[in-house]
Design an enzyme around this catalytic site. Structure first.
Site, PDB file in Angstrom:
ATOM      1  CG  ASP A   1     -46.279  30.870  73.444  1.00 36.73           C
ATOM      2  OD1 ASP A   1     -46.878  29.856  73.860  1.00 36.73           O
ATOM      3  OD2 ASP A   1     -45.684  31.659  74.203  1.00 36.73           O
TER       4      ASP A   1
ATOM      5  CE  LYS B   1     -49.912  25.066  76.552  1.00 38.21           C
ATOM      6  NZ  LYS B   1     -48.864  26.110  76.464  1.00 38.21           N
TER       7      LYS B   1
ATOM      8  CD  GLU C   1     -45.078  26.015  75.848  1.00 43.33           C
ATOM      9  OE1 GLU C   1     -44.785  26.083  77.058  1.00 43.33           O
ATOM     10  OE2 GLU C   1     -46.241  25.904  75.436  1.00 43.33           O
TER      11      GLU C   1
ATOM     12  CG  ASP D   1     -41.720  27.784  79.784  1.00 43.76           C
ATOM     13  OD1 ASP D   1     -42.464  28.635  80.319  1.00 43.76           O
ATOM     14  OD2 ASP D   1     -41.924  27.309  78.657  1.00 43.76           O
TER      15      ASP D   1
END
Lengths: 620, 173
Positions: free
Chosen positions: A25, A86, A185, A207
């Site tokens: 992850d 990211k 994800e 999420d």
């Protein structure tokens, strides 16, 4: 050492050779690596026992720090310490300015339009920074699992576009990882829950991570996970909560908005700490310089309300896209550290009309699901326990047509892999070339969509307008990456392109980075060797301890026991250091002093085993 | 058609009335065997074949799952593709289309979410009715014109329901 691990009769101590594969992850704030061991998916810890690796990289003279050490230096060395990288993946400089926040880095533009961050180690692209995080996780995994990895499943937000996915794959390549699959994800989270609970039915995955928000609606049936719809916001996350609090402090303390990078970082750190404290407390004290104040949970709730509303709107849209009603949704799963905020849980519960599920640690659930899928893809699971994930493309893909309009070829939420063709024709007499402009997005006008690639089909035989028939084929693979080809049907003239994102790396940039990573390969190797020695030593210590507990008093004299204890202590003292050969020597010594003990235990256990059986069984 | 018939991929006979649950179950069975994830470390050529087969299966499934697309596909199987653009000889329906569009515009102007819900139910009923008529005539000789007319109605209703969804999204802002 093996002598000390006594197996039950009929059970082999060494399971069949597994192919080592991990789930990673790669998060905005934190990253994790997990693997399936003895049938159980679990996150892997570093030598200090930490599972979470803060996604922070600090470039220093001659070394690179990854993780907590780097995060701690974020305020004191803001230019050389990269956090939340990211958010920059697959983005151009123009996009980054649009993120609407002040980033403390000094950006320079590379050969492509990709932004590079200037550090003491030279200009670093977001891809390289991500690769440093991935490399650290790879080394951890190889140390803990004791061998080379066949590959990894790396998770990405479902809402990541083609450029962001490609950038993630490039980073893995730089880190020496073979990507078995890029996995969305939310899908990974569903896998973690689905396996656990053997659930069937429609599930929503909410999420909210550090930097991105995803909502996915999935149907689980007989081991098949079918994504019905996915949506979200690739620029919405828990970091925005921090920014909201920091903005409030700036306003309350009467600071000017133009702050130096170090102050910005300190403010954001204070804001983040306050946010976390408010998950428990009703009210937290805050201070900055001379200013002191208090932030109540209810005021915090009102600060984040507009952000929350954006996420709920995306939820309603995803439910509509999925073609289901809210009543059909049997469970809502929470993923991402930001779902710890009570107001988030409450608002999601209200929207879906049921309390959300939070059984699995929201920070670990994605890595755990990815590990399960990695185990499947590496071929370690067979038969009934095999899972199949059917993902969708998150955004529509299409072409520019006359008048600057976007013509959709593959609409969003189409199950992938998918191939679809569309025919076009020439619009001028004698036209011999055609420009193909590939786009991604939901808007009508080309200028509102993301440009993925342009290429030209040349060599069309001259004909009158409208006579040529050009078939453009879009193909999206299981990772969500797009390839486009164009063919004139009469003549068979063909052109194709594996879509290179507009903000991806040029081949020159990739070559340079690969060279850099080879230069560091020596360091990597030494680090891995040390890590392996540490792990071996740790394992030996654990098994001796376990054996001592069971049989120490029964089988050892006081002197023998003292000698073993002394050597164990010496080995423990060496473990935290980086002297590999000393660790190796002491591991050997400890093995030697425990040899006699191991032999005695073996004898004793054989006797015990024989005593428990009847004679005729032994004769057979 | 060079490719295998979409229905044959799922061991089904060409028909408009389909058991969608059965179709979904067969799809899940088939896709298990051809999905690229099953070939994660197979040779490149096999990976490419898996990608093609899975893409084809997905396309077939998407086509059969949707009533208007299934109807269109059935007519193409039977008597060739329908011309893309044609003058529609269906005056009654054209009139009704105009009424529907006007209503939808009114709902938008008044931001009337409840009215949208009612409109959606009526639309669904209308779709059901056209589907029933299509199911009864698509494979009868001499009914091709009627079947084509009904397919175009289905397509219009499908487009209209997409517009309703977009309207819902706008009203949600």
């Amino acid at each position: 050492m093996p002598l000390l691990q006594i197996a039950e009769p009929g059970q082999s101590p060494q399971p069949h050779q597994r192919r080592l594969a991990v789930g990673i992850d790669l998060g905005t704030t934190n990253s994790l690596v997990a693997a399936v061991r003895s049938g159980l998916a679990e996150p892997l810890a570093d030598s200090a026992g930490q599972v979470i690796l803060p996604s922070a990289v600090r470039y220093r003279d001659g070394r690179v720090d990854v993780g907590q050490a780097a995060r701690d230096a974020a305020s004191s060395d803001p230019f050389n310490t990269v956090i939340s990288v990211k958010r920059l993946m697959g983005r151009g400089l123009a996009d980054i300015k649009q993120l609407g926040e002040q980033l403390p880095y000094r950006f320079v533009e590379g050969e492509s339009h990709m932004p590079f961050i200037e550090t003491v180690q030279g200009a670093k692209s977001p891809v390289e920074v991500s690769a440093d995080i991935l490399r650290s996780l790879r080394q951890r995994a190889e140390g803990v699992l004791g061998g080379e990895l066949v590959g990894a499943v790396i998770t990405v937000p479902a809402y990541f576009d083609d450029a962001q996915r490609q950038a993630t794959k490039d980073a893995a390549r730089l880190a020496g990882l073979s990507v078995l699959r890029l996995l969305n994800e939310p899908t990974a989270a569903a896998v973690a829950y689905g396996l656990d609970q053997r659930a069937e039915g429609v599930v929503a995955i909410y999420d909210l991570g550090g930097g991105t928000f995803d909502i996915s609606i999935l149907r689980l049936t007989a081991g098949v996970f079918e994504v019905l719809a996915t949506g979200g916001d690739s620029a919405l996350g828990g970091d925005d909560f921090d920014h909201a609090i920091a903005g409030w402090i700036v306003e309350q303390a009467g600071l000017s908005a133009d702050l130096d990078p170090g102050t910005q970082r300190r403010l954001l750190e204070a804001a983040c700490a306050a946010k976390e404290a408010l998950s428990q407390a009703d009210d937290v004290p805050l201070s900055h310089g001379d200013w002191k104040g208090r932030l109540s949970r209810s005021h915090f709730d009102s600060l984040i309300e507009p952000l929350l509303a954006r996420s709920l709107k995306a939820c309603r849209r995803a439910v509509r896209d999925a073609g289901v009603e809210f009543e059909d949704i049997g469970a809502v799963v929470m993923v991402g550290g930001s779902t710890r905020v009570p107001r988030v849980r409450e608002a999601v519960g209200e929207l879906f009309g049921r309390p959300p599920m939070t059984d699995i640690d929201p920070d670990q659930v994605v890595a755990i699901g990815a590990a399960i899928q990695a185990d499947t893809l590496a071929g370690n699971r067979r038969g009934g326990e095999e899972l199949l994930l059917l993902d969708v493309n998150p955004l529509s893909l299409g072409l520019e047509t006359m008048g600057g309009l976007m013509e959709k070829v593959i609409p969003r939420n189409t199950t992938i892999p998918v191939a679809r063709a569309q025919d076009f024709t020439t619009y001028k007499d004698g036209q011999t070339a055609m420009m193909i402009h590939v786009l991604q997005g939901e808007r009508e006008l080309v200028r509102d969509c993301r440009s993925l690639a342009r290429f030209e089909l040349r060599g069309i035989p001259p004909m009158v307008a409208g006579a040529a028939k050009i078939r453009v084929t879009f193909q999206v693979d299981a990772d969500g990456l797009l390839g486009v080809s164009a063919r004139e049907l009469g003549s068979g003239v063909e052109a194709s392109i594996q879509v290179k994102p507009s903000y991806g790396l040029t081949d020159g940039e990739i070559a340079r980075m690969l060279q850099d990573s080879f230069r560091h390969a020596g360091d990597d190797k030494a680090a891995r060797a040390l890590r392996e020695l540490q792990v071996d030593a740790q394992r030996l210590l654990e098994s001796v301890e376990a054996a001592l507990e069971v049989d120490g008093a029964r089988l050892l004299s006081r002197e023998e026991r003292a000698a073993i204890d002394e050597h164990m202590q010496a080995l423990r003292a060496l473990l935290d250091g980086d002297d590999g050969s000393a660790i190796e020597r002491q591991t050997k010594r400890l093995t030697q002093v425990t040899d006699a003990f191991a032999a005695r235990r073996m004898d004793a256990s054989v006797k015990a085993a024989l005593a428990g059986r009847r004679l005729n069984e032994l004769e057979e | 058609m060079g490719k295998p018939c979409h229905f044959a991929l799922f061991d089904l006979q060409p028909a408009f009335r389909l058991d969608l649950d059965q179709l979904a179950a067969r799809y899940r069975e088939r896709v298990r065997d051809v999905h690229p994830d099953r070939f994660a470390d197979a040779p490149q050529a096999e990976q490419r074949r898996a990608l093609e087969q899975a893409a084809q299966l997905n396309d077939a499934y998407q086509t059969l799952k949707s009533a208007p697309r299934r109807a269109l596909y059935l007519l193409a199987l039977q008597g060739g593709e329908l011309p893309l653009e044609t003058t529609v000889q269906d005056p009654d329906f054209l009139l009704q289309q105009m009424q529907w569009r006007e209503e939808l515009e009114e709902l938008q102007d008044q931001a009337d979410l409840e009215g949208v819900a009612v409109f959606k139910r009526r639309l669904k009923d209308a779709q059901g009715e056209v589907e029933t008529r299509f199911a009864a005539c698509w494979d009868l000789p001499g009914q091709r014109d009627e079947a084509e007319r009904l397919v175009r109605r289905l397509q219009f209703l499908d487009k209209l329901s997409q517009e309703v969804r977009q309207l819902e999204e706008r009203l949600d802002d």
